[in-house]
Design a protein around this motif. Structure first.
Motif, PDB file in Angstrom:
ATOM      1  N   ASN A  88      -4.952  -6.718 -10.605  1.00 31.13           N
ATOM      2  CA  ASN A  88      -5.282  -5.434  -9.989  1.00 31.13           C
ATOM      3  C   ASN A  88      -5.582  -5.695  -8.520  1.00 31.13           C
ATOM      4  O   ASN A  88      -6.548  -6.385  -8.189  1.00 31.13           O
ATOM      5  CB  ASN A  88      -6.499  -4.795 -10.666  1.00 31.13           C
ATOM      6  CG  ASN A  88      -6.179  -4.286 -12.041  1.00 31.13           C
ATOM      7  OD1 ASN A  88      -5.026  -4.113 -12.409  1.00 31.13           O
ATOM      8  ND2 ASN A  88      -7.208  -4.021 -12.821  1.00 31.13           N
ATOM      9  N   ILE A  89      -4.751  -5.148  -7.669  1.00 29.97           N
ATOM     10  CA  ILE A  89      -4.871  -5.380  -6.233  1.00 29.97           C
ATOM     11  C   ILE A  89      -5.232  -4.048  -5.580  1.00 29.97           C
ATOM     12  O   ILE A  89      -4.557  -3.051  -5.793  1.00 29.97           O
ATOM     13  CB  ILE A  89      -3.554  -5.947  -5.656  1.00 29.97           C
ATOM     14  CG1 ILE A  89      -3.218  -7.267  -6.361  1.00 29.97           C
ATOM     15  CG2 ILE A  89      -3.652  -6.132  -4.160  1.00 29.97           C
ATOM     16  CD1 ILE A  89      -1.864  -7.827  -6.013  1.00 29.97           C
ATOM     17  N   THR A  90      -6.299  -4.044  -4.784  1.00 27.80           N
ATOM     18  CA  THR A  90      -6.763  -2.820  -4.142  1.00 27.80           C
ATOM     19  C   THR A  90      -6.774  -2.975  -2.634  1.00 27.80           C
ATOM     20  O   THR A  90      -6.613  -4.074  -2.103  1.00 27.80           O
ATOM     21  CB  THR A  90      -8.178  -2.443  -4.631  1.00 27.80           C
ATOM     22  OG1 THR A  90      -9.075  -3.509  -4.294  1.00 27.80           O
ATOM     23  CG2 THR A  90      -8.207  -2.196  -6.128  1.00 27.80           C
ATOM     24  N   ASP A  91      -7.001  -1.863  -1.960  1.00 29.84           N
ATOM     25  CA  ASP A  91      -7.119  -1.819  -0.497  1.00 29.84           C
ATOM     26  C   ASP A  91      -5.962  -2.525   0.209  1.00 29.84           C
ATOM     27  O   ASP A  91      -6.161  -3.273   1.161  1.00 29.84           O
ATOM     28  CB  ASP A  91      -8.449  -2.425  -0.036  1.00 29.84           C
ATOM     29  CG  ASP A  91      -9.641  -1.609  -0.468  1.00 29.84           C
ATOM     30  OD1 ASP A  91      -9.454  -0.419  -0.815  1.00 29.84           O
ATOM     31  OD2 ASP A  91     -10.765  -2.133  -0.474  1.00 29.84           O
ATOM     32  N   LYS A 115      -5.004   3.452   2.193  1.00 31.61           N
ATOM     33  CA  LYS A 115      -4.710   2.169   1.565  1.00 31.61           C
ATOM     34  C   LYS A 115      -4.225   2.437   0.145  1.00 31.61           C
ATOM     35  O   LYS A 115      -4.577   3.435  -0.470  1.00 31.61           O
ATOM     36  CB  LYS A 115      -5.960   1.292   1.531  1.00 31.61           C
ATOM     37  CG  LYS A 115      -6.467   0.923   2.909  1.00 31.61           C
ATOM     38  CD  LYS A 115      -7.761   0.152   2.814  1.00 31.61           C
ATOM     39  CE  LYS A 115      -8.364  -0.038   4.189  1.00 31.61           C
ATOM     40  NZ  LYS A 115      -9.698  -0.610   4.131  1.00 31.61           N
ATOM     41  N   LYS A 117      -3.025   0.878  -3.960  1.00 29.13           N
ATOM     42  CA  LYS A 117      -3.356  -0.068  -5.019  1.00 29.13           C
ATOM     43  C   LYS A 117      -2.072  -0.535  -5.674  1.00 29.13           C
ATOM     44  O   LYS A 117      -1.107   0.214  -5.768  1.00 29.13           O
ATOM     45  CB  LYS A 117      -4.215   0.603  -6.095  1.00 29.13           C
ATOM     46  CG  LYS A 117      -5.550   1.073  -5.632  1.00 29.13           C
ATOM     47  CD  LYS A 117      -6.292   1.744  -6.774  1.00 29.13           C
ATOM     48  CE  LYS A 117      -7.609   2.307  -6.285  1.00 29.13           C
ATOM     49  NZ  LYS A 117      -8.339   2.983  -7.358  1.00 29.13           N
ATOM     50  N   ILE A 119      -1.226  -2.021  -9.312  1.00 27.30           N
ATOM     51  CA  ILE A 119      -1.769  -2.271 -10.635  1.00 27.30           C
ATOM     52  C   ILE A 119      -0.625  -2.698 -11.557  1.00 27.30           C
ATOM     53  O   ILE A 119       0.389  -1.995 -11.639  1.00 27.30           O
ATOM     54  CB  ILE A 119      -2.463  -1.002 -11.206  1.00 27.30           C
ATOM     55  CG1 ILE A 119      -3.462  -0.422 -10.198  1.00 27.30           C
ATOM     56  CG2 ILE A 119      -3.123  -1.292 -12.549  1.00 27.30           C
ATOM     57  CD1 ILE A 119      -4.628  -1.290  -9.850  1.00 27.30           C
ATOM     58  N   TYR A 152      -5.291  -7.452   1.354  1.00 31.12           N
ATOM     59  CA  TYR A 152      -5.625  -6.813   0.086  1.00 31.12           C
ATOM     60  C   TYR A 152      -6.913  -7.392  -0.488  1.00 31.12           C
ATOM     61  O   TYR A 152      -7.452  -8.382   0.039  1.00 31.12           O
ATOM     62  CB  TYR A 152      -4.475  -6.989  -0.916  1.00 31.12           C
ATOM     63  CG  TYR A 152      -4.060  -8.428  -1.117  1.00 31.12           C
ATOM     64  CD1 TYR A 152      -4.595  -9.193  -2.152  1.00 31.12           C
ATOM     65  CD2 TYR A 152      -3.154  -9.040  -0.256  1.00 31.12           C
ATOM     66  CE1 TYR A 152      -4.224 -10.517  -2.323  1.00 31.12           C
ATOM     67  CE2 TYR A 152      -2.785 -10.350  -0.419  1.00 31.12           C
ATOM     68  CZ  TYR A 152      -3.317 -11.103  -1.457  1.00 31.12           C
ATOM     69  OH  TYR A 152      -2.947 -12.409  -1.627  1.00 31.12           O
TER      70      TYR A 152
END
Length: 167
Positions: A88-91, A115, A117, A119, A152
């Motif tokens: 899970n990669i955010t920002d 930004k 995400k 997923i 990220y």
């Protein structure tokens, strides 16, 4: 007569206070927006300067990066596809630059806009950055270097990765 004058004075003070406060509240919003745009511009320029110094791709990227080229009339459209996240990669903020002369801005996400995400197994699962390079020759003879910066977070820990490719 005194009551009317007193009522008029109170009403005047009340109206002045209400409208005076309303006008003062709107000005900081404009200043905040201007500061935000300046910060975004600074981030964009900082990322371009960073990318100019990068020579190779980062190791162990938690996603795939692919660059596709398509010949148009007097230019080449390139697509940088960031896809298939392993976590899970955010920002996510990303910027793609090339080494050719252009009047266009370089494509980005998460700098001037929201930004994103990435997923795993969730649609949309990737990001596509699209840009154009002025070029009139045969696409097989195109000699260009594309560099991508991807900033990220994974589990609230910040990372910055780079991808470099030549055609």
């Amino acid at each position: 007569m005194k009551n009317r004058l007193l009522l008029f004075l109170i009403l005047f003070i009340l109206i002045f206070t209400l409208f005076g406060c309303t006008f003062n509240k709107e000005q900081p919003k404009k200043e905040t927006k201007k500061i935000k745009i300046e910060n975004e511009k600074d981030t964009y320029i900082k990322y371009i300067q960073k990318l100019k110094k990068i020579k190779e791709t980062s190791e162990d990227l938690p996603f795939t990066v692919e660059v596709k080229y398509e010949k148009m009339d007097d230019e080449v459209r390139y697509q940088v596809i960031i896809d298939n996240p392993t976590n899970n990669i955010t920002d996510v903020k990303a910027l793609a630059v090339h080494n050719k002369q252009t009047d266009d801005v370089f494509p980005s996400v998460g700098i001037f806009d929201k930004k994103v995400k990435l997923i795993p197994n969730k649609k949309p699962s990737g990001v596509i950055l699209v840009g154009y390079i002025p070029y009139e020759g045969d696409i097989d003879n195109l000699d260009v270097e594309i560099k991508v910066l991807i900033s990220y977070k994974i589990d609230n820990k910040s990372y910055t990765s780079y991808y470099v490719t030549k055609k």
